[in-house]
Design an enzyme around this catalytic site. Structure first.
Site, mmCIF file in Angstrom:
data_model
loop_
_atom_site.group_PDB
_atom_site.id
_atom_site.type_symbol
_atom_site.label_atom_id
_atom_site.label_comp_id
_atom_site.label_asym_id
_atom_site.label_seq_id
_atom_site.Cartn_x
_atom_site.Cartn_y
_atom_site.Cartn_z
ATOM 1 C CE1 TYR A 68 -3.106 -2.984 0.194
ATOM 2 C CE2 TYR A 68 -3.526 -2.486 2.503
ATOM 3 C CZ TYR A 68 -3.757 -3.252 1.375
ATOM 4 O OH TYR A 68 -4.648 -4.292 1.446
ATOM 5 N N PRO A 214 -15.810 -3.944 2.358
ATOM 6 C CG PRO A 214 -15.450 -3.225 4.570
ATOM 7 C CD PRO A 214 -14.739 -3.472 3.262
ATOM 8 C CG LEU A 215 -17.761 0.382 3.885
ATOM 9 C CD1 LEU A 215 -17.163 1.753 4.189
ATOM 10 C CD2 LEU A 215 -18.900 0.090 4.857
ATOM 11 N N GLY A 216 -18.338 -0.891 -0.382
ATOM 12 C CA GLY A 216 -18.601 -0.491 -1.758
ATOM 13 C C GLY A 216 -19.698 -1.266 -2.450
#
Ligand SMILES: NC(=O)c1ccc[n+]([C@@H]2O[C@H](COP(=O)([O-])OP(=O)(O)OC[C@H]3O[C@@H](n4cnc5c(N)ncnc54)[C@H](OP(=O)(O)O)[C@@H]3O)[C@@H](O)[C@H]2O)c1
Length: 292
Positions: A68, A214-216
């Site tokens: 990252y 977990p959101l998109g």
């Protein structure tokens, strides 16, 4: 939500290999880097503040990876939080490199993993990494050779616990013959359920499951999600997190954000409880989307 009641501890605890217990709502540190998960963040001070706020909100599990940035996410974590508070678990990964913005190349060879672990130890200023995840199996390297290397590094005291990411049940079973596996990290949300059977396998075997993205995927749910969110006076993203926490006691979501406001919203989901009916309705979303 009253800010005094914002705490990741309200999500409960999950055990990592029976050795460490963490709050069941962590933080994903991928989004703290520059665009395309490349280079430094536009707002360095803001990124450091998000990490410090996460710990203030009782988050004690931070997910990162050497790739990252590359390196940037691990360096920011050390800059913001070292010396680390007691009980903070940093889970990093290796074996999937970032040669440029939005590009990935595999290298989970034993030689590379050894170098990667040493470099993460240095950047994170640690003597031992609590959780080290094989980022993804390398198609050009024997999976056993990659896992065996992590098992050796564990025996040498450089890694405390070994984990996997982007794997099938068969990978987990093969890895467990070589070393205990404490967590599995795959893409998963109420609307994205390819890995349901892996979640069930992890639950049966006491392995934590860490859903990434977990959101998109919730965007596909549209109207159903919005209706349930309104009924709980919550945001759709909070409902997506509440569904994950309801799904299984071994679920450890790590929503990622570069914004303190979003971080606080995500932590507030730790105390949201869905009714069984809401849970079932959301669970049927993939079928609904497929039948359209
Ligand atoms: N193992 C793997 O292969 C893998 C792959 C991808 C990710 N991961 C890990 O999983 C973590 C989470 O995955 P992810 O970052 O892809 O997905 P995510 O957490 O589902 O979504 C992050 C996106 O949602 C936004 N967001 C976060 N909280 C929000 C809120 N309350 N309201 C509105 N928008 C919000 C963020 O933007 P803002 O910055 O604007 O808030 C960001 O664009 C990563 O940080 C990383 O640690 C692992």
């Amino acid at each position: 939500m009253n800010k005094k009641h914002l705490s990741a501890s309200l999500a409960g605890e999950v055990s990592l290999g029976g050795q460490i217990s963490v709050h069941r709502l962590g933080f994903g540190a991928m989004r703290l880097t520059g665009d395309g998960i490349w280079g430094p963040p536009k707002d360095r001070k803001g990124a450091l503040a998000v990490l410090r706020r996460a710990v203030e909100l009782d988050i004690n599990f931070i997910d990162t990876a050497d790739s990252y940035g590359p390196n940037v996410s691990e360096e920011l974590i050390a800059e913001a939080l070292f010396p680390y508070p007691a009980g903070l678990v940093i889970a990093t990964k290796g074996g999937w490199n970032r040669p440029g913005p939005n590009q990935w190349t595999h290298d989970a060879s034993p030689a590379h993993l050894r170098k990667a672990v040493e470099a993460s130890l240095k950047r994170l200023r640690l003597d031992r990494i609590d959780v080290y995840q094989l980022h993804i199996p390398d198609p050009a390297i024997s999976f056993e050779a990659s896992v065996e290397t992590l098992a050796e590094l564990r025996n040498e005291g450089k890694i405390r616990l070994v984990a996997l990411s982007n794997v099938t049940q068969e990978h987990i079973e093969r890895a467990r013959k070589l070393v205990p596996i404490v967590s599995v990290q795959n893409r998963y949300s109420f609307a994205d359920r390819e890995w349901d059977y892996v979640v069930d396998y992890c639950e049966r075997n006491g392995i934590a499951f860490i859903p990434w993205y977990p959101l998109g995927a919730g965007k596909a749910a549209g109207e159903v999600l919005d209706r349930i969110a309104r009924a709980h006076s919550a945001s759709p993203t909070q409902i997506a997190l509440a569904w994950l926490l309801h799904r299984s006691p071994i679920m450890l979501p790590i929503p990622g954000t570069s914004s303190i406001e979003h971080l606080e919203q995500n932590v507030a989901a730790a105390s949201l409880r869905l009714t069984d009916e809401d849970y079932q309705t959301l669970s049927r979303v993939p079928e609904l989307v497929a039948s359209r």
